[in-house]
Scaffold this motif. Structure first.
Motif, PDB file in Angstrom:
ATOM      1  N   ASP A 136       0.861  -1.184   0.000  1.00 36.12           N
ATOM      2  CA  ASP A 136       0.000   0.000   0.000  1.00 36.12           C
ATOM      3  C   ASP A 136       0.901   1.239   0.000  1.00 36.12           C
ATOM      4  O   ASP A 136       1.340   1.718   1.050  1.00 36.12           O
ATOM      5  N   LYS A 137       1.192   1.754  -1.185  1.00 35.62           N
ATOM      6  CA  LYS A 137       2.129   2.873  -1.307  1.00 35.62           C
ATOM      7  C   LYS A 137       1.606   4.141  -0.640  1.00 35.62           C
ATOM      8  O   LYS A 137       2.382   4.911  -0.054  1.00 35.62           O
ATOM      9  N   LYS A 138       0.304   4.333  -0.715  1.00 34.44           N
ATOM     10  CA  LYS A 138      -0.268   5.532  -0.099  1.00 34.44           C
ATOM     11  C   LYS A 138      -0.066   5.501   1.412  1.00 34.44           C
ATOM     12  O   LYS A 138       0.368   6.491   2.020  1.00 34.44           O
ATOM     13  N   GLU A 139      -0.359   4.364   2.027  1.00 39.03           N
ATOM     14  CA  GLU A 139      -0.175   4.237   3.474  1.00 39.03           C
ATOM     15  C   GLU A 139       1.303   4.315   3.847  1.00 39.03           C
ATOM     16  O   GLU A 139       1.666   4.885   4.879  1.00 39.03           O
ATOM     17  N   LEU A 140       2.144   3.759   2.988  1.00 43.18           N
ATOM     18  CA  LEU A 140       3.584   3.786   3.239  1.00 43.18           C
ATOM     19  C   LEU A 140       4.092   5.225   3.291  1.00 43.18           C
ATOM     20  O   LEU A 140       4.868   5.596   4.177  1.00 43.18           O
ATOM     21  N   VAL A 141       3.660   6.039   2.330  1.00 47.42           N
ATOM     22  CA  VAL A 141       4.086   7.441   2.288  1.00 47.42           C
ATOM     23  C   VAL A 141       3.511   8.218   3.466  1.00 47.42           C
ATOM     24  O   VAL A 141       4.196   9.033   4.089  1.00 47.42           O
ATOM     25  N   GLU A 142       2.243   7.945   3.801  1.00 46.83           N
ATOM     26  CA  GLU A 142       1.599   8.687   4.881  1.00 46.83           C
ATOM     27  C   GLU A 142       2.177   8.329   6.252  1.00 46.83           C
ATOM     28  O   GLU A 142       2.433   9.205   7.075  1.00 46.83           O
TER      29      GLU A 142
ATOM     30  N   ASP B  55      -5.349  -1.741 -11.875  1.00 42.35           N
ATOM     31  CA  ASP B  55      -4.486  -2.922 -11.973  1.00 42.35           C
ATOM     32  C   ASP B  55      -3.228  -2.788 -11.126  1.00 42.35           C
ATOM     33  O   ASP B  55      -2.560  -3.798 -10.854  1.00 42.35           O
ATOM     34  N   TYR B  56      -2.901  -1.538 -10.722  1.00 47.36           N
ATOM     35  CA  TYR B  56      -1.668  -1.313  -9.974  1.00 47.36           C
ATOM     36  C   TYR B  56      -1.924  -0.728  -8.593  1.00 47.36           C
ATOM     37  O   TYR B  56      -1.005  -0.245  -7.932  1.00 47.36           O
ATOM     38  N   GLN B  57      -3.192  -0.787  -8.143  1.00 45.71           N
ATOM     39  CA  GLN B  57      -3.526  -0.342  -6.798  1.00 45.71           C
ATOM     40  C   GLN B  57      -3.433  -1.524  -5.829  1.00 45.71           C
ATOM     41  O   GLN B  57      -3.535  -2.686  -6.220  1.00 45.71           O
ATOM     42  N   THR B  58      -3.233  -1.225  -4.574  1.00 48.02           N
ATOM     43  CA  THR B  58      -3.122  -2.273  -3.567  1.00 48.02           C
ATOM     44  C   THR B  58      -4.352  -3.175  -3.592  1.00 48.02           C
ATOM     45  O   THR B  58      -5.493  -2.694  -3.574  1.00 48.02           O
ATOM     46  N   ASN B  59      -4.113  -4.485  -3.646  1.00 43.88           N
ATOM     47  CA  ASN B  59      -5.233  -5.424  -3.694  1.00 43.88           C
ATOM     48  C   ASN B  59      -4.734  -6.795  -3.221  1.00 43.88           C
ATOM     49  O   ASN B  59      -4.219  -7.584  -4.011  1.00 43.88           O
ATOM     50  N   ILE B  60      -4.875  -7.042  -1.939  1.00 47.28           N
ATOM     51  CA  ILE B  60      -4.403  -8.298  -1.344  1.00 47.28           C
ATOM     52  C   ILE B  60      -5.135  -9.493  -1.950  1.00 47.28           C
ATOM     53  O   ILE B  60      -4.526 -10.529  -2.264  1.00 47.28           O
ATOM     54  N   ASP B  61      -6.440  -9.365  -2.112  1.00 45.42           N
ATOM     55  CA  ASP B  61      -7.228 -10.476  -2.675  1.00 45.42           C
ATOM     56  C   ASP B  61      -6.776 -10.809  -4.090  1.00 45.42           C
ATOM     57  O   ASP B  61      -6.635 -11.988  -4.448  1.00 45.42           O
TER      58      ASP B  61
ATOM     59  N   LEU C  11       8.042   2.365  -4.827  1.00 44.96           N
ATOM     60  CA  LEU C  11       7.417   2.890  -3.619  1.00 44.96           C
ATOM     61  C   LEU C  11       7.149   4.393  -3.722  1.00 44.96           C
ATOM     62  O   LEU C  11       6.003   4.814  -3.761  1.00 44.96           O
ATOM     63  N   TYR C  12       8.213   5.205  -3.799  1.00 42.64           N
ATOM     64  CA  TYR C  12       8.051   6.659  -3.820  1.00 42.64           C
ATOM     65  C   TYR C  12       9.323   7.325  -4.324  1.00 42.64           C
ATOM     66  O   TYR C  12      10.367   6.688  -4.462  1.00 42.64           O
ATOM     67  N   THR C  13       9.233   8.628  -4.594  1.00 39.10           N
ATOM     68  CA  THR C  13      10.394   9.432  -4.968  1.00 39.10           C
ATOM     69  C   THR C  13      10.502  10.619  -4.006  1.00 39.10           C
ATOM     70  O   THR C  13       9.513  11.041  -3.412  1.00 39.10           O
ATOM     71  N   SER C  14      11.740  11.146  -3.881  1.00 37.75           N
ATOM     72  CA  SER C  14      11.940  12.241  -2.928  1.00 37.75           C
ATOM     73  C   SER C  14      13.191  13.032  -3.254  1.00 37.75           C
ATOM     74  O   SER C  14      14.198  12.472  -3.684  1.00 37.75           O
ATOM     75  N   GLY C  15      13.131  14.356  -3.053  1.00 38.99           N
ATOM     76  CA  GLY C  15      14.291  15.240  -3.169  1.00 38.99           C
ATOM     77  C   GLY C  15      14.139  16.379  -2.178  1.00 38.99           C
ATOM     78  O   GLY C  15      13.074  16.996  -2.113  1.00 38.99           O
ATOM     79  N   LYS C  16      15.179  16.642  -1.385  1.00 40.51           N
ATOM     80  CA  LYS C  16      15.062  17.684  -0.361  1.00 40.51           C
ATOM     81  C   LYS C  16      16.426  18.188   0.072  1.00 40.51           C
ATOM     82  O   LYS C  16      17.447  17.520  -0.142  1.00 40.51           O
ATOM     83  N   ALA C  17      16.438  19.381   0.676  1.00 38.15           N
ATOM     84  CA  ALA C  17      17.660  19.966   1.225  1.00 38.15           C
ATOM     85  C   ALA C  17      17.295  20.797   2.452  1.00 38.15           C
ATOM     86  O   ALA C  17      16.716  21.873   2.326  1.00 38.15           O
ATOM     87  N   PRO C  18      17.611  20.314   3.652  1.00 38.91           N
ATOM     88  CA  PRO C  18      17.384  21.119   4.858  1.00 38.91           C
ATOM     89  C   PRO C  18      18.535  22.103   5.076  1.00 38.91           C
ATOM     90  O   PRO C  18      19.698  21.769   4.832  1.00 38.91           O
ATOM     91  N   TYR C  19      18.203  23.303   5.530  1.00 35.57           N
ATOM     92  CA  TYR C  19      19.250  24.304   5.762  1.00 35.57           C
ATOM     93  C   TYR C  19      18.773  25.325   6.790  1.00 35.57           C
ATOM     94  O   TYR C  19      17.576  25.446   7.077  1.00 35.57           O
ATOM     95  N   SER C  20      19.747  26.059   7.353  1.00 35.09           N
ATOM     96  CA  SER C  20      19.435  27.051   8.382  1.00 35.09           C
ATOM     97  C   SER C  20      19.911  28.435   7.959  1.00 35.09           C
ATOM     98  O   SER C  20      20.996  28.588   7.386  1.00 35.09           O
ATOM     99  N   GLU C  21      19.102  29.436   8.274  1.00 39.88           N
ATOM    100  CA  GLU C  21      19.470  30.830   7.993  1.00 39.88           C
ATOM    101  C   GLU C  21      19.842  31.573   9.282  1.00 39.88           C
ATOM    102  O   GLU C  21      19.917  32.805   9.280  1.00 39.88           O
ATOM    103  N   THR C  22      20.107  30.838  10.358  1.00 40.11           N
ATOM    104  CA  THR C  22      20.449  31.487  11.622  1.00 40.11           C
ATOM    105  C   THR C  22      21.770  32.251  11.521  1.00 40.11           C
ATOM    106  O   THR C  22      21.881  33.386  11.988  1.00 40.11           O
ATOM    107  N   LYS C  23      22.772  31.619  10.906  1.00 42.83           N
ATOM    108  CA  LYS C  23      24.103  32.225  10.839  1.00 42.83           C
ATOM    109  C   LYS C  23      24.485  32.677   9.429  1.00 42.83           C
ATOM    110  O   LYS C  23      25.419  33.462   9.266  1.00 42.83           O
TER     111      LYS C  23
END
Length: 559
Positions: A325-331, A363-369, A525-537
């Protein structure tokens, strides 16, 4: 000001979000052994604060000991690949934030011949090697000839059939790429190759050269490495202008929670993407902390060894696909901080070229049965353990996932539980991220939960599934076809698309995606791209590119 060429208009233009609300929470954070250091690294003076001290920017990441064996950008193992972005340059840089190519060692977009079989690149006359040697066309020619002469290094088969025929220098500042047939994807492929200095590499075997003192053309110069950090200093002669920070310290951490805590406490200012997403709400309580998100080139999947008994059967692979269940996996696993994957593999970052119909196809949605029905209909019967078997082959497999990666481990538990509901048994084993890659490349596995990072071109992304990119179990794959997947029809369509018109390629890519979804060589499963950063200094991040990329960090200034 950067010269930007937008050749790939079919790539999605990604939204960049500086997240200031706690709406995201758990992601597949990398976790690798080595302890962080809270002490200060050796200083190198290049840019100094008012008090005369070197301005140091600290970037956190997880760097295993086995990732410090070499600093050779030709090699895909034994090194910390993100480091190369700061030391070296390719002719073009692919910007995943906007889906565009940015000239780096190239001076412009390049020029195609009328027949599409020759591509000429004028070189950046301002670039030079960090040891003071001149950067010339000979360096470019050497780099690509090395790929030809050492086929094991040519991961994307640039010298394959109907591709490169020759690379020639015309004086010191021009290079021409001659092709056997039209290959419109070439500029994107050029962005995957870091140019190395001929005067150093030509004395060595590029397949074995450790390159312990890397010399590039990039914004930062390698200084040293220890158990706590990799230390780089600003390149005062960088063609893009000397960075405003004196040194870049890549702090080494044991795991993503430790890294995220250091970011929260202000001990580091960013990461190349590693982040413990459960800690994000607390991190973002400080308005100076940001999370930049953009289309990623990494697709996370259950990678299936198509050469293993049981897994050779597309019905079994289809059952694995239907169980998850890709939706549940991501959530629940990613807490919404990822994009549900395309069953046809191509990332959403490739925009209109993605077959969007696959995302909603029942045809590509989660379906255990349905998964159970497929297996029983194919002659599989459950044994006393509740696991399907047929012709003496039990559908019970070793399932590899990343060690010390809480989110990945949680997702592995979810996935293996779903697999048990369709009569597929699993035994979970842990390995570090570099170990997972080595296991996948050699084919010594059944199932691996891991990411596949593709080149910034849809042709290259789909060629992950070409039979020329794989090898028998026990031999390292020349490309990213770790699945040992082979299909004559997909091979034929990919070969045809390589030289086809833009319209014809789009149609072929959709056919290929449909067949990948049907045969299920991987369970996306999923795709992802990110960059965390700080503007404190620091301030002045360029978020039109990844905020912690070399292009951005060469522009940041201390507050």
């Amino acid at each position: 000001m950067r010269n930007i060429q937008k050749w790939k208009k079919t790539l999605a233009i990604g939204a960049v979000m500086a997240m200031t609300v706690a709406s995201l929470a758990a992601c597949s954070s990398q976790s690798k052994p080595n302890a962080p250091s809270s002490g200060s690294a050796p200083a190198s003076s290049a840019a100094a604060a008012a008090g005369g001290q070197t301005v140091s920017y600290r970037l956190g990441d997880i760097v295993n000991p086995e990732q410090t064996n070499n600093f050779n950008p030709f090699l895909k193992t034994g090194n910390y690949a993100p480091l190369f972005d700061y030391i070296y340059n390719s002719l073009y840089y692919f910007n995943p934030v906007k889906g565009e190519l940015i000239p780096r060692l190239a001076a412009d977009a390049g020029t195609w011949s009328g027949d599409g079989k020759s591509f000429t690149v004028k070189l950046n006359s301002q670039a030079k090697w960090q040891d003071g040697e001149a950067f010339t066309a000979n360096d470019v020619v050497y780099t690509f000839q090395a790929l030809k002469e050492h086929a094991a290094l040519d991961y994307y088969r640039l010298w394959g059939d109907n591709r490169l025929k020759d690379v020639k220098a015309a004086g010191d500042d021009t290079v021409t790429f001659e092709l056997s047939a039209p290959f419109p994807s070439l500029p994107n492929y050029l962005s995957t190759v870091y140019i190395v200095p001929e005067h150093l590499f030509s004395k060595e075997n590029p397949e074995t050269f450790l390159n312990k003192n890397p010399i590039g053309t990039g914004a930062f110069v390698f200084q040293s490495i220890n158990e706590s950090a990799i230390i780089l200093k600003a390149n005062a002669d960088y063609f893009g202008g000397a960075p405003k920070i004196g040194e870049l310290v890549i702090q080494r951490f044991k795991d993503s929670p430790g890294l995220t805590l250091a970011l929260q406490k202000g001990e580091i200012q960013g990461s190349t993407g590693t982040l413990a997403m459960p800690s994000l709400p607390k991190l973002l309580e400080n308005k100076d902390n940001k999370l930049q998100q953009y289309p990623g080139l990494s697709t996370y999947a259950v990678i299936i060894n198509n050469d293993k008994p049981g897994l050779k059967d597309p019905i079994v692979r289809k059952a694995i696909q239907l169980a998850i269940d890709k939706k549940e996996l991501v959530e629940k696993g990613e807490m919404g901080a990822a994009t549900i994957g395309n069953p046809g593999f191509l990332s959403q970052g490739f925009g209109d070229l993605v077959d969007q119909t696959l995302l909603d196809n029942p045809d590509y949605q989660t379906n255990i049965d349905k998964a159970n029905e497929l297996l029983t209909g194919a002659g599989y019967k459950k044994n006393g353990k509740g696991v399907y078997e047929k012709d003496g082959v039990e559908l019970s497999f070793v399932y590899y996932t990343a060690a010390n990666a809480p989110a990945q481990n949680k997702e592995a538990a979810m996935i293996t539980d779903w697999l048990s509901k369709v009569g597929i048994g699993t035994t979970i084993k842990m390995a570090t991220w570099p170990e997972l890659t080595s296991i996948a490349v050699a084919g010594n596995y059944d199932l691996i939960q891991n990411g596949i990072t593709v080149p910034p071109d849809p042709q290259a992304a789909l060629e992950v599934f070409h039979s020329k990119m794989t090898a028998p179990i026990g031999q390292n794959t020349p490309g990213l076809n770790w699945m040992r997947f082979r299909d004559d029809q997909i091979d034929a369509w990919l070969d045809q698309a390589s030289t086809a018109s833009a319209a014809d390629r789009a149609g072929l890519y959709k056919q290929i995606q449909d067949r990948i979804a049907e045969l299920a060589p991987v369970a996306v499963l999923y795709t992802s791209g990110k960059a965390p950063y700080s503007e404190t200094k620091f301030t002045g991040y360029d978020t039109t590119v990844p905020a912690t990329s070399a292009l951005s960090l060469s522009q940041v200034t201390p507050k």
